[in-house]
Design an enzyme around this catalytic site. Sequence first.
Site, PDB file in Angstrom:
ATOM      1  N   LYS A 155      -7.776  10.368  30.821  1.00 20.43           N
ATOM      2  CA  LYS A 155      -6.391   9.949  31.056  1.00 20.43           C
ATOM      3  C   LYS A 155      -5.512  11.188  30.955  1.00 20.43           C
ATOM      4  CE  LYS A 155      -2.775   8.918  29.434  1.00 20.43           C
ATOM      5  NZ  LYS A 155      -1.388   9.435  29.690  1.00 20.43           N
ATOM      6  N   GLU A 367       8.637  21.882  15.665  1.00 21.95           N
ATOM      7  CA  GLU A 367       8.152  22.433  16.928  1.00 21.95           C
ATOM      8  C   GLU A 367       9.131  22.113  18.053  1.00 21.95           C
ATOM      9  OE1 GLU A 367       3.964  22.559  19.380  1.00 21.95           O
ATOM     10  OE2 GLU A 367       4.639  20.615  18.630  1.00 21.95           O
TER      11      GLU A 367
END
Length: 463
Positions: A155, A367
């Site tokens: 996927k 992040e």
Amino acid sequence: MNPADGTVIAQVTEADAVLVDDAVLAARRALGGEWGRIGVRERAARLHRVADAIEKRFECFVQAEVADTGKPASLARKLDVPRAAANFRVFADLVKMAGVEAFQTEGHDGTTALNYAVRKPLGVVGIITPWNLPLLLLTWKVAPALACGNAVVVKPSEETPATATLLAEAMQEAGIPNGVYNVVHGFGPGSAGEFLTRHADVDAITFTGESKTGATIMQAVASTVKPVSFELGGKNAAIVFSDCNFEESVNGIAEAVFLNTGQVCLCAERVYVERKIFDSFVDALKRKAEALNAGWPADAKTNLGPLISGQHREKVLSYYTLAREEGATVVTGGGIAAFGDNRDQGFYVQPTIYTGLPESARCVKEEIFGPVCHVAPFDAEDETVAMANDTKYGLAASIWTSDLKRGHRVAQQMKVGITWVNCWFLRDLRTPFGGAGLSGIGREGGIHSLNFYSELNNICVRL
């Protein structure tokens, strides 16, 4: 959508639960067919043919990767597509040479036995990959999974569907049997990603992407106790000592911050520079950032692309705003790039450098995943080691110094999965790769990948 100009370039069919079930069933059938019967040498030979097929379609893969990501074509030609082929060759060769343990055992009653291990495939492996290095990271997982005899259901990110689909054509051309490599497209929650991770007939899940998504997948697989391998986010540090080779260090840090528009899990978002050279280093890094060319992807001079999507650009820009609110000094950048052409409908941002933030600032802790770094001074080795390790992540670090004793010493104190000394992004595919803390679970690369994608069955024979 094409991130360079915001245009729609393809329509992709979203897999529902029935289609995911069909893909898993096809993989299960493949394991019971030809693929499950052929030996290691033949599997390896076919993986080499997959690498050949990628190289035969080299420009097709480049164009597909560039259309999906907006990255410079020069980067895709240098990094993404060559590494994809290399991944298949490395693991094809490795699986032929990988040894297993064997022991001659003496029992307390004087009997002897031979204990040896055999390597068996896990079965059906679900592979979920991110959008930043779509082909490279896809093949990094598919190659060892197939080398070990598994069948896979892939996927890819909904942002970058093309190369995973194109790889299916290369697989067919190389003689990989039907059902061994399957691709389903869609989103995560309530879509193909969730259907795959929760599927009872999937034997393992490997995922690269955001830490929060990794946590969600762990919850999804808990009831069936599937093995998982996660390579997740990072807030990576670079430490620059005053005795470094200044020019090499500036070049290396510039690459570590801005490669692929900062959309690499290994990029350095926190840069610590010894105070003696701090001002001159920041000035040199500023010149590097301002010299980057955010041109059209096909232009050979382009070395900075757009971000992957409008949604991701809004995230990065929100951190640009937050940095100013937290009191950062903007050395360069901090906004949206403007061109006066169709790139203004794309997802470009300015490469950005900040200084002046406290270590507690969110922009130093969280992040961002864009072309941005915060540069801070330090005075002592133990001080910078403590700052570099003060994070919930633990993926990568780099040390820049001409004192190799110090390089070894500091590198071994980094609480990360990989530390570079006087380099960055230099990889040997046989070595362990992964993170600690919120940066992941397990190790990939070399024998570590083979051990994840296979079951070791011990056989004990009384002699």
